[in-house]
Design an enzyme around this catalytic site. Sequence first.
Site, PDB file in Angstrom:
ATOM      1  N   ARG A 151      36.487  30.116  -2.599  1.00 18.11           N
ATOM      2  CA  ARG A 151      35.206  29.416  -2.459  1.00 18.11           C
ATOM      3  C   ARG A 151      35.452  27.923  -2.601  1.00 18.11           C
ATOM      4  O   ARG A 151      36.553  27.494  -2.929  1.00 18.11           O
ATOM      5  CB  ARG A 151      34.130  29.948  -3.428  1.00 18.11           C
ATOM      6  CG  ARG A 151      34.538  30.486  -4.760  1.00 18.11           C
ATOM      7  CD  ARG A 151      35.039  29.483  -5.754  1.00 18.11           C
ATOM      8  NE  ARG A 151      34.186  28.322  -5.869  1.00 18.11           N
ATOM      9  CZ  ARG A 151      34.595  27.119  -6.230  1.00 18.11           C
ATOM     10  NH1 ARG A 151      35.865  26.896  -6.556  1.00 18.11           N
ATOM     11  NH2 ARG A 151      33.781  26.100  -6.276  1.00 18.11           N
ATOM     12  N   GLN A 184      30.660  28.692 -11.896  1.00 20.99           N
ATOM     13  CA  GLN A 184      31.903  28.077 -11.394  1.00 20.99           C
ATOM     14  C   GLN A 184      32.355  26.937 -12.297  1.00 20.99           C
ATOM     15  O   GLN A 184      33.550  26.648 -12.411  1.00 20.99           O
ATOM     16  CB  GLN A 184      31.699  27.537  -9.958  1.00 20.99           C
ATOM     17  CG  GLN A 184      31.589  28.603  -8.896  1.00 20.99           C
ATOM     18  CD  GLN A 184      30.147  28.969  -8.621  1.00 20.99           C
ATOM     19  OE1 GLN A 184      29.293  28.896  -9.494  1.00 20.99           O
ATOM     20  NE2 GLN A 184      29.851  29.396  -7.401  1.00 20.99           N
ATOM     21  N   ASN A 207      24.949  20.424  -1.961  1.00 25.21           N
ATOM     22  CA  ASN A 207      25.974  20.925  -2.884  1.00 25.21           C
ATOM     23  C   ASN A 207      25.364  22.061  -3.710  1.00 25.21           C
ATOM     24  O   ASN A 207      24.194  22.420  -3.542  1.00 25.21           O
ATOM     25  CB  ASN A 207      26.503  19.793  -3.775  1.00 25.21           C
ATOM     26  CG  ASN A 207      27.753  20.196  -4.547  1.00 25.21           C
ATOM     27  OD1 ASN A 207      28.673  20.793  -3.980  1.00 25.21           O
ATOM     28  ND2 ASN A 207      27.796  19.909  -5.831  1.00 25.21           N
ATOM     29  N   ASP A 238      29.120  20.586   0.136  1.00 25.07           N
ATOM     30  CA  ASP A 238      29.335  21.629   1.144  1.00 25.07           C
ATOM     31  C   ASP A 238      28.960  21.154   2.539  1.00 25.07           C
ATOM     32  O   ASP A 238      29.443  21.696   3.533  1.00 25.07           O
ATOM     33  CB  ASP A 238      28.533  22.876   0.789  1.00 25.07           C
ATOM     34  CG  ASP A 238      29.116  23.502  -0.465  1.00 25.07           C
ATOM     35  OD1 ASP A 238      28.723  23.078  -1.565  1.00 25.07           O
ATOM     36  OD2 ASP A 238      29.990  24.361  -0.323  1.00 25.07           O
ATOM     37  N   ALA A 282      34.007  24.347  -0.344  1.00 20.51           N
ATOM     38  CA  ALA A 282      33.957  24.105   1.100  1.00 20.51           C
ATOM     39  C   ALA A 282      35.332  23.913   1.766  1.00 20.51           C
ATOM     40  O   ALA A 282      35.650  24.613   2.747  1.00 20.51           O
ATOM     41  CB  ALA A 282      33.042  22.917   1.367  1.00 20.51           C
TER      42      ALA A 282
HETATM   43  O1  MRU Z   1      29.416  28.737  -3.848  1.00 19.66           O
HETATM   44  P1  MRU Z   1      30.658  27.919  -3.989  1.00 19.66           P
HETATM   45  O2  MRU Z   1      31.404  28.176  -5.246  1.00 19.66           O
HETATM   46  O3  MRU Z   1      31.519  28.001  -2.749  1.00 19.66           O
HETATM   47  O4  MRU Z   1      30.110  26.425  -4.069  1.00 19.66           O
HETATM   48  C1  MRU Z   1      31.040  25.378  -4.170  1.00 19.66           C
HETATM   49  C2  MRU Z   1      30.407  24.038  -4.306  1.00 19.66           C
HETATM   50  O5  MRU Z   1      29.201  23.883  -4.314  1.00 19.66           O
HETATM   51  C3  MRU Z   1      31.341  22.865  -4.349  1.00 19.66           C
HETATM   52  O6  MRU Z   1      30.800  21.835  -5.132  1.00 19.66           O
HETATM   53  C4  MRU Z   1      31.559  22.331  -2.920  1.00 19.66           C
HETATM   54  O7  MRU Z   1      31.948  23.370  -2.067  1.00 19.66           O
HETATM   55  C5  MRU Z   1      32.572  21.263  -2.879  1.00 19.66           C
HETATM   56  S1  MRU Z   1      34.180  21.894  -3.109  1.00 19.66           S
HETATM   57  C6  MRU Z   1      35.325  20.675  -3.012  1.00 19.66           C
END
Ligand code: MRU
Length: 358
Positions: free
Chosen positions: A55, A204, A255, A245, A57
């Site tokens: 996970r 996370q 985000n 994202d 982006a």
């Molecule tokens: O649902 P996730 O864990 O994929 O969400 C991740 C995020 O919101 C991060 O802040 C974003 O992807 C940036 S990662 C460098």
Amino acid sequence: MGSSSPSHPETLSWIGDLTGHVQMVEQTLLPTEHVQLEVRTVPAMVDAIRRLAVRGAPAIGVAAGYGVVLGAAAAAREGSNVREAASAAIEALWVSRPTAVNLFWALDRMRGILAATENLEGEALAERLLEEALAIHESDRDTCRRIGAHGAPLLEDGATVLTHCNAGALATGGMGTALAPIYTAHAQGKRVDVFADETRPLLQGARITCWELQQAGVPVTLITDGMAARVMAEGRIQAVIVGSDRITRGGDVCNKIGTFGVALAARHHGVPFHVAAPLSTVDTELLEGKDIPIEERDPDEVGHGFGRRTAPEGVRIYNPAFDVTPRDLVTSIITEVGVIERPDVAGMEQALREGGRL
Ligand code: MRU
């Protein structure tokens, strides 16, 4: 494949030649178990992306590139049509998650290879796709390093940074986006402290950000999401840095859910709110944040998280996974080509041109 920094975990990698597979950290099990998952088929990669084994982006983009190779390589082995298998893999991966635009950016790059290699078939075509997926991964590593270099000067010696979700090494193919300026400043000998929002509902921040900062030896304090405004009011935070994202061409920032609230609190308290992201996170087709598709996830993530019911059976639950912070709340966007201050269409387009995306 590729080099792994001693202090940053290798989020995912391609193991072996065209007959190989993808190895990735199974992120759903962190921090109690640090195990590697082997992904060998396109459906397994779609599943890994969907259930957040991989996970963040940029990491989703890298994983998608490798996913296309898994489909193409299997077809090459079986003697079936590699071009058709790669196209089918792109279609399957396209619908794995809706919000992080890096997924579509990476799949478009793989599609570009198919379009540019009409004379290649079979194993030669699959090899060319593997080359492209490895190039996507390598450029993400380099991009993270550059984001770190551009962002570190924003942090003074002794600064405490608040971050939300995980935009570190485990969200990318390199050292991270939001955490890259922190890692770089730390490596330069600056004293940098971090407050990590736990990031409901999937934690996370608690599970992944705290884990990887600990591994890297960066001091970190965990707070619940609702405490962010309080710690800013106490004067403990000198800067917020988050990842993204999807960023629109106008500079609105999507985000992890809860980021918008952090930005509002930061504005209220006069704390700079920085976003660190590669230009592959910019959706050049969209101007307004309201047009970004927001993933809605299983209500059980909110009402029955981590194997235990935490809300009454039958209660209505709403679970959007992301929100959008309007550009007027954003102090700067830190990219691989430099820092876009007070982002607007002109600033975004200038950076996009410098990065070859326009
Ligand atoms: O649902 P996730 O864990 O994929 O969400 C991740 C995020 O919101 C991060 O802040 C974003 O992807 C940036 S990662 C460098």
